[in-house]
Design a protein around this motif. Structure first.
Motif, PDB file in Angstrom:
ATOM      1  N   ALA A  66       0.848  -1.191   0.000  1.00 35.05           N
ATOM      2  CA  ALA A  66       0.000   0.000   0.000  1.00 35.05           C
ATOM      3  C   ALA A  66       0.885   1.243   0.000  1.00 35.05           C
ATOM      4  O   ALA A  66       2.001   1.229   0.520  1.00 35.05           O
ATOM      5  N   ARG A  67       0.389   2.318  -0.620  1.00 29.11           N
ATOM      6  CA  ARG A  67       1.120   3.584  -0.657  1.00 29.11           C
ATOM      7  C   ARG A  67       0.105   4.734  -0.678  1.00 29.11           C
ATOM      8  O   ARG A  67      -1.061   4.519  -0.964  1.00 29.11           O
ATOM      9  N   GLU A  68       0.591   5.942  -0.396  1.00 32.19           N
ATOM     10  CA  GLU A  68      -0.289   7.100  -0.388  1.00 32.19           C
ATOM     11  C   GLU A  68      -0.222   7.830  -1.720  1.00 32.19           C
ATOM     12  O   GLU A  68       0.819   7.862  -2.368  1.00 32.19           O
ATOM     13  N   LYS A  69      -1.353   8.419  -2.108  1.00 32.65           N
ATOM     14  CA  LYS A  69      -1.437   9.182  -3.349  1.00 32.65           C
ATOM     15  C   LYS A  69      -2.301  10.411  -3.086  1.00 32.65           C
ATOM     16  O   LYS A  69      -3.291  10.338  -2.356  1.00 32.65           O
ATOM     17  N   THR A  70      -1.920  11.524  -3.680  1.00 31.48           N
ATOM     18  CA  THR A  70      -2.709  12.741  -3.558  1.00 31.48           C
ATOM     19  C   THR A  70      -3.692  12.792  -4.717  1.00 31.48           C
ATOM     20  O   THR A  70      -3.302  12.673  -5.873  1.00 31.48           O
ATOM     21  N   VAL A  71      -4.977  12.961  -4.387  1.00 32.84           N
ATOM     22  CA  VAL A  71      -6.016  13.071  -5.415  1.00 32.84           C
ATOM     23  C   VAL A  71      -6.849  14.315  -5.121  1.00 32.84           C
ATOM     24  O   VAL A  71      -6.919  14.788  -3.987  1.00 32.84           O
ATOM     25  N   THR A  72      -7.475  14.833  -6.144  1.00 33.75           N
ATOM     26  CA  THR A  72      -8.365  15.976  -5.986  1.00 33.75           C
ATOM     27  C   THR A  72      -9.775  15.468  -5.761  1.00 33.75           C
ATOM     28  O   THR A  72     -10.230  14.551  -6.459  1.00 33.75           O
ATOM     29  N   THR A  73     -10.455  16.055  -4.796  1.00 35.54           N
ATOM     30  CA  THR A  73     -11.817  15.619  -4.496  1.00 35.54           C
ATOM     31  C   THR A  73     -12.733  15.885  -5.681  1.00 35.54           C
ATOM     32  O   THR A  73     -12.531  16.832  -6.439  1.00 35.54           O
ATOM     33  N   MET A  74     -13.722  15.032  -5.826  1.00 41.21           N
ATOM     34  CA  MET A  74     -14.668  15.160  -6.937  1.00 41.21           C
ATOM     35  C   MET A  74     -15.817  16.067  -6.528  1.00 41.21           C
ATOM     36  O   MET A  74     -16.160  16.159  -5.351  1.00 41.21           O
ATOM     37  N   VAL A  89      -6.478  15.605  -1.380  1.00 43.34           N
ATOM     38  CA  VAL A  89      -6.477  14.779  -0.169  1.00 43.34           C
ATOM     39  C   VAL A  89      -5.560  13.588  -0.392  1.00 43.34           C
ATOM     40  O   VAL A  89      -5.350  13.148  -1.519  1.00 43.34           O
ATOM     41  N   GLU A  90      -5.000  13.086   0.685  1.00 42.19           N
ATOM     42  CA  GLU A  90      -4.152  11.901   0.633  1.00 42.19           C
ATOM     43  C   GLU A  90      -5.023  10.663   0.830  1.00 42.19           C
ATOM     44  O   GLU A  90      -5.822  10.612   1.768  1.00 42.19           O
ATOM     45  N   VAL A  91      -4.887   9.684  -0.065  1.00 43.64           N
ATOM     46  CA  VAL A  91      -5.602   8.422   0.083  1.00 43.64           C
ATOM     47  C   VAL A  91      -4.592   7.272  -0.012  1.00 43.64           C
ATOM     48  O   VAL A  91      -3.549   7.406  -0.641  1.00 43.64           O
ATOM     49  N   VAL A  92      -4.906   6.175   0.635  1.00 42.43           N
ATOM     50  CA  VAL A  92      -4.052   4.994   0.574  1.00 42.43           C
ATOM     51  C   VAL A  92      -4.511   4.142  -0.600  1.00 42.43           C
ATOM     52  O   VAL A  92      -5.697   3.822  -0.726  1.00 42.43           O
ATOM     53  N   ILE A  93      -3.578   3.806  -1.484  1.00 43.61           N
ATOM     54  CA  ILE A  93      -3.881   2.952  -2.635  1.00 43.61           C
ATOM     55  C   ILE A  93      -2.921   1.783  -2.634  1.00 43.61           C
ATOM     56  O   ILE A  93      -1.950   1.747  -1.887  1.00 43.61           O
ATOM     57  N   GLY A  94      -3.173   0.856  -3.507  1.00 44.35           N
ATOM     58  CA  GLY A  94      -2.273  -0.285  -3.634  1.00 44.35           C
ATOM     59  C   GLY A  94      -2.615  -1.378  -2.652  1.00 44.35           C
ATOM     60  O   GLY A  94      -3.727  -1.468  -2.148  1.00 44.35           O
ATOM     61  N   GLY A  95      -1.636  -2.198  -2.391  1.00 50.24           N
ATOM     62  CA  GLY A  95      -1.887  -3.368  -1.577  1.00 50.24           C
ATOM     63  C   GLY A  95      -2.607  -4.401  -2.421  1.00 50.24           C
ATOM     64  O   GLY A  95      -2.544  -4.361  -3.653  1.00 50.24           O
TER      65      GLY A  95
END
Length: 109
Positions: A66-74, A89-95
């Motif tokens: 898992a890793r963190e990624k910055t995404v723009t809110t919808m 916002v920072e979200v955890v992705i992967g894993g």
């Protein structure tokens, strides 16, 4: 016999397939799409004997971190879009999401 189904990020698929082949496991790769970020995923299917199941699961966990990624809110659906200001916002992705299923019958034609 078990069927290991792992839903992983596209980014991890090449490394995972290499690691599985390196350990003499055969896998089938299917393209899929995630629901949360609408990003590309890969679903990997591995048929394995019961005593090798934990080894396959361990390889998946080791490769697919898992890793963190910055995404723009919808923007809100049906709301006042003109007053909405997107922010990162920072979200955890992967894993990996791993399912281990019993196989009632296996045939190779």
């Amino acid at each position: 016999m078990k069927l290991v189904v792992a839903v992983i990020q596209d980014k991890d698929s090449g490394k995972l397939l290499e690691a599985l082949v390196e350990h003499n496991f055969k896998a089938t790769k299917l393209a899929s799409t995630g629901g949360f970020l609408k990003s590309g995923n890969t679903t990997v299917l591995v048929g394995v004997e019961d005593d090798k199941t934990q080894q396959v699961v361990s390889i998946i966990k080791k490769v697919c971190k898992a890793r963190e990624k910055t995404v723009t809110t919808m923007s809100p659906i049906g709301g006042a879009v003109e007053s909405y200001v997107p922010y990162p916002v920072e979200v955890v992705i992967g894993g990996a999401t791993i399912f281990v299923l019993d196989v009632a019958q296996f045939e190779k034609a």
